[in-house]
Scaffold this motif. Structure first.
Motif, mmCIF file in Angstrom:
data_model
loop_
_atom_site.group_PDB
_atom_site.id
_atom_site.type_symbol
_atom_site.label_atom_id
_atom_site.label_comp_id
_atom_site.label_asym_id
_atom_site.label_seq_id
_atom_site.Cartn_x
_atom_site.Cartn_y
_atom_site.Cartn_z
ATOM 1 N N ASN A 182 -4.627 9.364 11.516
ATOM 2 C CA ASN A 182 -4.136 9.041 10.175
ATOM 3 C C ASN A 182 -4.615 7.689 9.662
ATOM 4 O O ASN A 182 -4.243 7.279 8.561
ATOM 5 C CB ASN A 182 -2.606 9.085 10.151
ATOM 6 N N ASN A 183 -5.404 6.980 10.489
ATOM 7 C CA ASN A 183 -5.916 5.657 10.124
ATOM 8 C C ASN A 183 -4.773 4.714 9.715
ATOM 9 O O ASN A 183 -4.784 4.111 8.644
ATOM 10 C CB ASN A 183 -6.955 5.755 9.006
ATOM 11 N N LEU A 184 -3.773 4.594 10.595
ATOM 12 C CA LEU A 184 -2.605 3.750 10.342
ATOM 13 C C LEU A 184 -2.304 2.874 11.551
ATOM 14 O O LEU A 184 -2.645 3.220 12.687
ATOM 15 C CB LEU A 184 -1.380 4.616 10.046
ATOM 16 N N ARG A 241 4.457 5.419 2.592
ATOM 17 C CA ARG A 241 4.579 6.780 3.131
ATOM 18 C C ARG A 241 4.855 6.749 4.630
ATOM 19 O O ARG A 241 5.661 7.516 5.147
ATOM 20 C CB ARG A 241 3.310 7.590 2.837
ATOM 21 N N LEU A 242 4.177 5.827 5.321
ATOM 22 C CA LEU A 242 4.394 5.696 6.763
ATOM 23 C C LEU A 242 5.833 5.263 7.053
ATOM 24 O O LEU A 242 6.472 5.794 7.961
ATOM 25 C CB LEU A 242 3.419 4.681 7.363
ATOM 26 N N SER A 286 0.825 -1.196 0.000
ATOM 27 C CA SER A 286 0.000 0.000 0.000
ATOM 28 C C SER A 286 0.866 1.255 0.000
ATOM 29 O O SER A 286 1.919 1.300 0.645
ATOM 30 C CB SER A 286 -0.884 -0.039 1.249
ATOM 31 N N GLU A 287 0.394 2.276 -0.741
ATOM 32 C CA GLU A 287 1.129 3.546 -0.748
ATOM 33 C C GLU A 287 1.152 4.174 0.629
ATOM 34 O O GLU A 287 2.132 4.818 1.005
ATOM 35 C CB GLU A 287 0.483 4.511 -1.752
ATOM 36 N N ASN A 288 0.061 3.991 1.396
ATOM 37 C CA ASN A 288 0.015 4.525 2.762
ATOM 38 C C ASN A 288 1.127 3.944 3.624
ATOM 39 O O ASN A 288 1.754 4.649 4.411
ATOM 40 C CB ASN A 288 -1.342 4.258 3.417
#
Length: 199
Positions: free
Chosen positions: A89-91, A7-8, A2-4
């Motif tokens: 951030n929903n992470l 990024r994380l 996932s791109e998220n």
């Protein structure tokens, strides 16, 4: 991946720098190993940094890596693993830290960073013997106060060290050494030539 998560991973490496031993993406999850010396400081950054904002500690547990995957583990024996959630951030992220000393496994308490850590750290202390420095109330939580040892350690005997029973003559519960003889519990496998219709 996932791109998220990518990024994380970048945001974590920027925010934590050399406090990170490793950060790996596997099975759709980000696993970060932190240095024990900077563990508490790194946890504060994980909570407060704008790009991260991990407000919630949703789980913390101990691990005994002795004979991991039926192989002798060459690294540290005891680990603390935390699951963090960023509602903003929903992470999610998994944080791992190794206890530097196998004889007296010790890491700093993160109870001042996340108040939910209190009982989790007590549980890891009770079951694995991991000491959390700075914890205000580090005592057993699942076993009896007189319990000997830490039952989730891989070298803890299956039958324990002591047993308790009610003594009718004394009118109270008494503790005594375990009277059960340890035995090998290996199932016997019978292979019949015609079992299950095999020919």
């Amino acid at each position: 991946m996932s791109e998220n998560l990518l990024r994380l991973q970048t945001a974590l490496q920027d925010a934590l720098g050399d406090r990170i031993v490793s950060a790996t993406l596997a099975l759709g999850e980000l696993n970060v190993v932190l240095k024990a010396k900077t563990y508490l400081e790194a946890c504060g950054i994980l909570r407060d940094h704008d790009a991260l904002r991990f407000e919630q500690l949703i789980d913390l547990c101990g691990l005994d890596m002795q004979d991991y995957k039926n192989e002798v583990n060459e690294g540290p024996r005891f680990w603390v693993v935390s699951q963090l959630l960023s509602v903003s951030n929903n992470l999610r992220v998994r944080i791992k830290v190794a206890c530097p000393d196998d004889e007296l496994p010790t890491v700093p308490s993160v109870n001042d960073v996340w108040s939910s850590a209190g009982w989790y750290e007590r549980e890891a202390f009770d079951l694995f013997g991991i000491v959390f420095e700075g914890h205000a109330d580090l005592r057993r939580i699942l076993t009896d106060y007189g319990f000997v040892g830490h039952p989730f350690r891989k070298d803890f005997p299956l039958s324990g060290h002591v047993e308790m029973r009610y003594d009718p003559e004394l009118g109270r519960v008494v503790y005594q050494p375990v009277s059960i003889e340890p035995r090998e519990i290996t199932p016997r496998i019978i292979r019949e030539p015609q079992y299950g219709g095999a020919k």
